[in-house]
Design a protein around this motif. Structure first.
Motif, short mmCIF file in Angstrom:
data_model
loop_
_atom_site.label_atom_id
_atom_site.label_comp_id
_atom_site.label_asym_id
_atom_site.label_seq_id
_atom_site.Cartn_x
_atom_site.Cartn_y
_atom_site.Cartn_z
N PRO A 40 11.96 13.54 10.66
CA PRO A 40 13.29 12.94 10.74
C PRO A 40 14.30 13.62 9.81
O PRO A 40 15.47 13.80 10.17
CB PRO A 40 13.04 11.49 10.33
N SER A 41 13.84 14.04 8.61
CA SER A 41 14.75 14.75 7.71
C SER A 41 15.19 16.08 8.32
O SER A 41 16.36 16.49 8.23
CB SER A 41 14.06 14.99 6.36
N GLN A 42 14.24 16.79 8.95
CA GLN A 42 14.58 18.06 9.59
C GLN A 42 15.57 17.85 10.74
O GLN A 42 16.50 18.64 10.93
CB GLN A 42 13.31 18.73 10.10
N PHE A 54 18.24 14.98 1.92
CA PHE A 54 17.18 15.25 2.90
C PHE A 54 16.28 16.38 2.45
O PHE A 54 15.09 16.42 2.77
CB PHE A 54 17.81 15.55 4.26
N ARG A 55 16.87 17.34 1.69
CA ARG A 55 16.03 18.39 1.11
C ARG A 55 15.04 17.79 0.12
O ARG A 55 13.90 18.25 0.03
CB ARG A 55 16.91 19.43 0.40
N GLU A 56 15.48 16.78 -0.61
CA GLU A 56 14.58 16.10 -1.56
C GLU A 56 13.43 15.43 -0.81
O GLU A 56 12.27 15.46 -1.26
CB GLU A 56 15.37 15.06 -2.35
N GLU A 58 0.81 -1.22 0.00
CA GLU A 58 0.00 0.00 0.00
C GLU A 58 0.84 1.27 0.00
O GLU A 58 0.29 2.37 0.03
CB GLU A 58 -0.92 0.00 1.22
N LEU A 59 2.17 1.14 -0.04
CA LEU A 59 3.04 2.32 -0.01
C LEU A 59 2.96 3.04 -1.35
O LEU A 59 3.08 2.43 -2.42
CB LEU A 59 4.48 1.88 0.28
N SER A 60 2.76 4.35 -1.30
CA SER A 60 2.64 5.12 -2.53
C SER A 60 4.01 5.33 -3.17
O SER A 60 5.06 5.16 -2.54
CB SER A 60 2.00 6.49 -2.23
N ASP A 61 3.99 5.72 -4.44
CA ASP A 61 5.25 5.97 -5.15
C ASP A 61 6.00 7.13 -4.51
O ASP A 61 7.25 7.11 -4.44
CB ASP A 61 4.97 6.28 -6.62
N ALA A 62 5.26 8.14 -4.04
CA ALA A 62 5.92 9.28 -3.40
C ALA A 62 6.62 8.85 -2.11
O ALA A 62 7.74 9.28 -1.82
CB ALA A 62 4.88 10.37 -3.10
N ASP A 63 5.96 7.98 -1.34
CA ASP A 63 6.59 7.50 -0.11
C ASP A 63 7.81 6.63 -0.42
O ASP A 63 8.82 6.70 0.29
CB ASP A 63 5.58 6.69 0.70
N ALA A 116 11.00 18.06 0.12
CA ALA A 116 10.25 18.53 -1.04
C ALA A 116 9.08 17.59 -1.31
O ALA A 116 8.01 18.03 -1.74
CB ALA A 116 11.17 18.61 -2.27
N THR A 117 9.29 16.29 -1.06
CA THR A 117 8.21 15.32 -1.23
C THR A 117 7.21 15.40 -0.10
O THR A 117 6.00 15.33 -0.31
CB THR A 117 8.78 13.89 -1.31
N GLU A 118 7.72 15.57 1.15
CA GLU A 118 6.86 15.63 2.33
C GLU A 118 7.43 16.71 3.26
O GLU A 118 8.36 16.46 4.03
CB GLU A 118 6.83 14.28 3.04
N PRO A 119 6.88 17.91 3.19
CA PRO A 119 7.43 19.03 3.99
C PRO A 119 7.41 18.77 5.49
O PRO A 119 8.21 19.36 6.24
CB PRO A 119 6.52 20.22 3.62
#
Length: 573
Positions: free
Chosen positions: A544-546, A532-534, A501-506, A537-540
């Motif tokens: 964890p990226s921040q 991590f900026r990428e 069920e994982l989306s392509d964006a995820d 961009a996908t999920e603001p």
């Protein structure tokens, strides 16, 4: 009836055995007669028929040799060798035929001497006269053939014709005698076979009649006994099925004075004990998992025994619950927690987990043998965590009803930590108070992972061992972490959901994050920051990226020490 069951059964068995003996005796008589017919056919009639058939074949072969000799003599230049060969064959076939006739006569003599088998002695006596007749006419035929050969070589045409005509008459006489004998034997075997078939049918019919009579008598006799034997058993079976279906109010009444009455009394006592156990289970099942209560009642869990098992441990905690409780009355706080724990516990138990304890607003649970299959405990725990997250939406919908307001409601969220590994499991506590629980480093790690969600901004963190055991789900590696109180490094993963069920964006975000994590550990700050900026961009809102970006900024100001292995040390619990 006051007879014990053993005597009742013995009476029925004895009666049936007597009937069986009668049936067997009649069957033996019938089949003895049938066996007599079969033995007469197989031991005497058919062998005689085969021998007479052999004699017929040999005489037919003599006739063939005769015809060849006669044709050989009619040619312009007879071949002496051919004529000698055919004449010799004629003689040998005649000798063989006489030998077989002699053997058949000896067999007839042996048959007449038999006393243990019934034979058609009249027909056998006729055969005793017919076989020598065959031998006599065959010998006359033989002598006529020899006379014909002599006349053909030395006599006149007229004498040769007279001898030829006599030879042909002898040939026809042999055919007639052989035909008579074959007809007698065919009739004898056919009549015997018909008699055997009639005996078989008669035996079968008689057996069925006797069996039917024996069955009827057996049923009549057994009917007097079954009323006092089968009816109580039926009541016991009905009571057993009622108990199996969950009806513990059943009671069996048996008015006989045999073992079934004792069994019914024992059954009633057992049902009383089951009712007591069910009451205990219902009462304590509200405090301890029913499966543990059942195992304790059945003595399948030792009171002072512990064991090492590979299990999966789960911790969850409500975010900011202390501050939330400050605005609630005690009754409202209890209703809030009871509703929350009911939703969460239902999911855990549905997924075969054991709720260990409630600590304030926290839930501790575990999965593993003997309550869960050894290959599934990690997967079941992760599925339960995902389902609990989904249940939180229903819980938030209920909040306005509890608080009585629609606006200004508190934000309710939950953090979860999962770890898999060896634990010690058993009844742990004092002499007066014990609990069936798990202890060990795996338990501490699950608790630390639940708390680590705070500074990563995640909801469900799992250990590397859990991720490996539940590989069919979707995970993202978050960091290499050394939690408080432990020296070993643990790779921490975020549980994202079902892989299908994982989306392509995820999926793209996971790949970018894990690529950035690899560059971060290699101290390639620019490539790591770009990755991590990428993700952002996908999920603001990807916290964890921040968090990692803040570390990169700090490391740029103060680079890590030489030999840094990319592990983050959690200084607080």
């Amino acid at each position: 009836m006051r007879l014990p069951i053993s005597l009742k059964i013995f009476s029925i068995t004895t009666a049936l055995l007597v009937l069986m003996v009668v049936v067997t005796w009649l069957s033996v008589l019938n089949f003895r007669q049938l066996n007599n017919q079969v033995r007469a056919l197989s031991d005497w009639y058919l062998p005689l028929q085969q021998q007479v058939a052999s004699v017929e074949i040999l005489i037919r072969q003599q006739m063939v040799h005769m015809e060849r000799v006669m044709m050989g003599m009619e040619v312009a230049k007879p071949d002496p060798d051919f004529l000698a060969k055919e004449s010799n064959g004629f003689d040998m076939r005649g000798v063989n035929a006489d030998q077989i006739v002699d053997s058949s006569l000896r067999m007839l003599g042996e048959a007449e001497a038999q006393q243990d088998i019934e034979l058609d002695r009249v027909t056998l006596a006729v055969l005793g006269k017919q076989l020598p007749a065959i031998q006599t006419v065959r010998q006359h035929f033989h002598m006529s053939f020899r006379q014909f050969q002599i006349e053909a070589e030395e006599g006149t045409p007229r004498s040769e014709k007279i001898v030829r005509d006599a030879l042909l008459r002898e040939k026809d006489t042999v055919d007639v005698e052989i035909g008579k004998t074959i007809d007698i034997l065919n009739k004898l075997t056919q009549d015997t076979a018909i008699q055997a078939k009639a005996e078989e049918q008669r035996a079968t019919t008689l057996n069925w009649i006797v069996t039917a009579i024996a069955t009827a008598l057996g049923l009549i006799f057994a009917g007097f006994v079954t009323r006092s034997l089968v009816d109580p058993v039926k009541r016991l079976v009905g009571g057993t099925r009622a108990v199996e279906a969950g009806d513990l109010d059943v009671e069996i009444l048996v008015r006989t004075h045999d073992e079934l009455a004792t069994l019914a009394a024992s059954f009633n006592h057992m049902v009383v004990g089951l009712r007591e156990k069910e009451r205990i289970r219902d009462t304590f099942g509200q405090y301890v998992d029913p499966r543990i209560v059942k195992s304790l009642l059945e003595n399948r869990i030792g009171a002072d025994k512990g064991e090492r098992q590979v299990m999966t441990v789960f911790f969850s905690d409500l975010q900011n619950f202390t501050r939330l409780c400050e605005g609630l009355t005690p009754d409202a706080a209890v209703r809030f927690l009871n509703r929350y724990f009911s939703l969460m516990s239902e999911v855990i138990r549905t997924r075969q987990g054991i709720v260990d304890k409630y600590i304030g607003d926290s839930v501790m649970a575990f999965w593993g043998p003997p309550f869960t299959d050894a290959a599934d405990h990690a997967t079941l725990c992760c599925l339960a965590a995902l389902e609990q997250m989904a249940r939180m939406d229903a819980f938030r919908i209920w909040l306005p009803e509890m608080f009585g307001v629609v606006h200004g409601l508190p934000v309710v969220d939950v953090r979860m930590g999962i770890a898999s590994g060896e634990v010690t499991v058993g009844n742990i506590g004092s002499e007066t108070s014990r609990g069936y629980t798990v202890i060990g480093d795996t338990v501490n790690l699950a608790s630390r992972l639940e708390q680590a969600n705070k500074f990563y901004g995640t909801r469900i963190l799992v250990s590397e061992a859990t991720r490996n055991l539940a590989g069919t789900l979707a995970f993202r590696e978050i960091d290499s972490l050394r939690v408080a109180g432990k020296l070993e490094t643990v790779r921490v993963y975020e549980l994202l959901g079902l892989a299908a069920e994982l989306s392509d964006a995820d999926r793209q975000r996971v790949q970018a994050y894990e690529a950035g994590l690899a560059r971060y550990r290699a101290q390639d700050w620019d490539a790591a920051e770009a990755a991590f900026r990428e993700c952002l961009a996908t999920e603001p809102k990807d916290q964890p990226s921040q968090v990692i970006l803040e570390r990169i900024a700090a490391f740029r100001q103060a680079p890590p020490e030489a030999g840094w292995d990319g592990v983050w040390v959690a200084l607080s619990k």
